[in-house]
Design a protein around this motif. Structure first.
Motif, PDB file in Angstrom:
ATOM      1  N   PRO A  83     -32.219  91.741 -10.632  1.00 12.13           N
ATOM      2  CA  PRO A  83     -33.514  91.432 -10.019  1.00 12.13           C
ATOM      3  C   PRO A  83     -33.409  91.316  -8.504  1.00 12.13           C
ATOM      4  O   PRO A  83     -32.315  91.125  -7.951  1.00 12.13           O
ATOM      5  N   PRO A  84     -34.532  91.426  -7.805  1.00 15.36           N
ATOM      6  CA  PRO A  84     -34.527  91.251  -6.348  1.00 15.36           C
ATOM      7  C   PRO A  84     -34.020  89.872  -5.944  1.00 15.36           C
ATOM      8  O   PRO A  84     -34.151  88.900  -6.690  1.00 15.36           O
ATOM      9  N   GLY A  85     -33.454  89.818  -4.746  1.00 16.05           N
ATOM     10  CA  GLY A  85     -32.953  88.556  -4.227  1.00 16.05           C
ATOM     11  C   GLY A  85     -31.626  88.743  -3.524  1.00 16.05           C
ATOM     12  O   GLY A  85     -31.129  89.869  -3.356  1.00 16.05           O
ATOM     13  N   ASN A  86     -31.043  87.641  -3.100  1.00 19.32           N
ATOM     14  CA  ASN A  86     -29.724  87.661  -2.475  1.00 19.32           C
ATOM     15  C   ASN A  86     -28.655  87.684  -3.556  1.00 19.32           C
ATOM     16  O   ASN A  86     -28.589  86.772  -4.376  1.00 19.32           O
ATOM     17  N   ARG A  87     -27.830  88.703  -3.570  1.00 20.77           N
ATOM     18  CA  ARG A  87     -26.810  88.889  -4.595  1.00 20.77           C
ATOM     19  C   ARG A  87     -25.463  89.094  -3.926  1.00 20.77           C
ATOM     20  O   ARG A  87     -25.335  89.082  -2.704  1.00 20.77           O
ATOM     21  N   SER A  88     -24.443  89.319  -4.731  1.00 15.67           N
ATOM     22  CA  SER A  88     -23.118  89.621  -4.195  1.00 15.67           C
ATOM     23  C   SER A  88     -22.330  90.427  -5.214  1.00 15.67           C
ATOM     24  O   SER A  88     -22.575  90.347  -6.417  1.00 15.67           O
ATOM     25  N   LEU A  89     -21.391  91.231  -4.718  1.00 11.72           N
ATOM     26  CA  LEU A  89     -20.453  91.975  -5.532  1.00 11.72           C
ATOM     27  C   LEU A  89     -19.050  91.536  -5.151  1.00 11.72           C
ATOM     28  O   LEU A  89     -18.772  91.278  -3.971  1.00 11.72           O
ATOM     29  N   SER A  90     -18.161  91.444  -6.130  1.00 10.75           N
ATOM     30  CA  SER A  90     -16.827  90.918  -5.871  1.00 10.75           C
ATOM     31  C   SER A  90     -15.757  91.877  -6.373  1.00 10.75           C
ATOM     32  O   SER A  90     -15.967  92.634  -7.336  1.00 10.75           O
ATOM     33  N   TRP A  91     -14.603  91.836  -5.717  1.00 12.23           N
ATOM     34  CA  TRP A  91     -13.409  92.563  -6.127  1.00 12.23           C
ATOM     35  C   TRP A  91     -12.257  91.565  -6.114  1.00 12.23           C
ATOM     36  O   TRP A  91     -12.062  90.840  -5.132  1.00 12.23           O
ATOM     37  N   ASP A  92     -11.483  91.544  -7.205  1.00  7.13           N
ATOM     38  CA  ASP A  92     -10.377  90.586  -7.303  1.00  7.13           C
ATOM     39  C   ASP A  92      -9.077  91.106  -6.686  1.00  7.13           C
ATOM     40  O   ASP A  92      -8.006  90.526  -6.891  1.00  7.13           O
TER      41      ASP A  92
END
Length: 340
Positions: free
Chosen positions: A291-300
């Motif tokens: 959904p719209p909004g502030n999100r984040s993607l992560s890499w370990d």
């Protein structure tokens, strides 16, 4: 002794409230089972309030106070906590989950102070509905601290909600209305109600006790300042504010590889990470219906059976919106440094 103790608690609540203003800041009534209300304490640095014995309620059905343990909101965000101390998010129909309180902190580490209640199991209604902060779950006795009413304006108002609305007006917590249909004095959520990613958000900090204090937004921000509207440049699906991110494994502030982004429309997202020579070292699963909004993607920092070493990596973020028939690709430069 019990009467003295009860009186003492009521006095403490009243004194704390006078030091600042406790507001309903955001309401999400269209979720698939986890309706929530965000509270915000507007005050000066050093001012605070214990909200644990208050109610956040639509009044209908059974309700309970927020917590048995103290939950303190502050006029300023404290640097020593991992969440914004001005906010708390009340999950209205989530019994059995321990509250996050002054004693526990942010136990699920989502950066939000979450409170779980066993209120009326079908709340909130995504048609005609009200939400109040109250000293109890009786709207008639003048204990309303803040209030919001919203409606799908179907010209068939719910009589119970209208009665609660009248109690709020009598307490000075909602504007008078002289028209024929009181639904038009309530926040308009559209005939079909709100979608699961939408919310009712307070526009500013001025509390005029009117529908004009709120707007429907596609950007849910529980535990954080509201985003009323945002539009991508040239029809962008996403925006990535930082195109260069340095990661120092083990560092208290820069130890994790997290890419913040803003989503403007419901999309599917995928993250791929490459070496400068073009070898892919990481591919995330496709995340659908973000959904719209502030999100984040992560890499370990793992891929190809080993941990990423010091060097430059290219992160490719792909966003796609089937409904808009549009896609977007962005590149972020990741600098991993294991030298400290």
């Amino acid at each position: 002794m019990r009467k003295i103790g009860t009186a003492f608690i009521i006095i403490i609540v009243a004194v704390n409230l006078s030091a600042g203003t406790l507001l309903i800041n955001e309401v999400a009534p269209g979720t698939s089972g986890d309706d929530w209300v965000e509270l915000f304490f507007l005050g000066e640095c050093g001012e605070r309030i214990d909200i644990s014995r208050l109610y956040v309620t639509m009044y209908y059905g059974t309700n309970e106070p927020l917590s048995e343990d103290p939950i303190t909101l502050h006029g300023c965000d404290l640097p020593e906590t991992p969440y914004d101390d001005r906010f708390a998010v009340v999950h209205l129909t989530a019994p059995g989950i321990p509250d996050e309180t002054d004693l526990t902190g942010d136990t699920n580490r989502n950066g939000v102070l979450d409170i779980y209640c066993n209120n009326y199991p079908s709340s909130l209604w995504n048609t005609d509905c009200v939400v109040a902060i109250d000293t109890d779950d009786d709207p008639k006795n003048g204990g309303i601290i803040d209030f919001v009413a919203f409606s799908n304006r179907d010209e068939s108002p719910n009589s119970t909600m209208l009665q609660y609305l009248e109690y709020a007006r009598a307490a000075g917590q909602w504007e008078p209305f002289s028209g024929e249909n009181p639904q038009f004095s309530m926040v308009d959520i559209g005939l079909r109600g709100l979608a699961s990613h939408q919310s009712i958000a307070r526009i500013g900090t001025e509390d005029r006790n009117t529908k004009e204090d709120f707007a429907v937004t596609a950007f849910q921000t529980p535990g954080r300042p509201n985003i009323i509207s945002a539009v991508g440049r040239g029809g962008d699906l996403i925006n990535i504010p930082r195109k260069k991110i340095t990661v120092v494994p083990g560092h208290p502030f820069h130890g994790e590889c997290t890419i913040p982004l803003t989503v403007f429309h419901p999309v599917s997202l995928r993250l791929r990470v490459f070496t400068p020579g073009g070898m892919m070292v990481h591919e995330s699963p496709l995340q659908r219906n973000i959904p719209p909004g502030n999100r984040s993607l992560s890499w370990d920092l793992r891929g190809r059976g080993r941990t990423a070493g010091t060097g430059l990596y290219l992160a490719m973020i792909e966003a796609a919106s089937p409904s808009l028939r549009r896609s977007q690709r962005e590149t972020v430069y990741l600098i991993v440094s294991r030298y400290r």
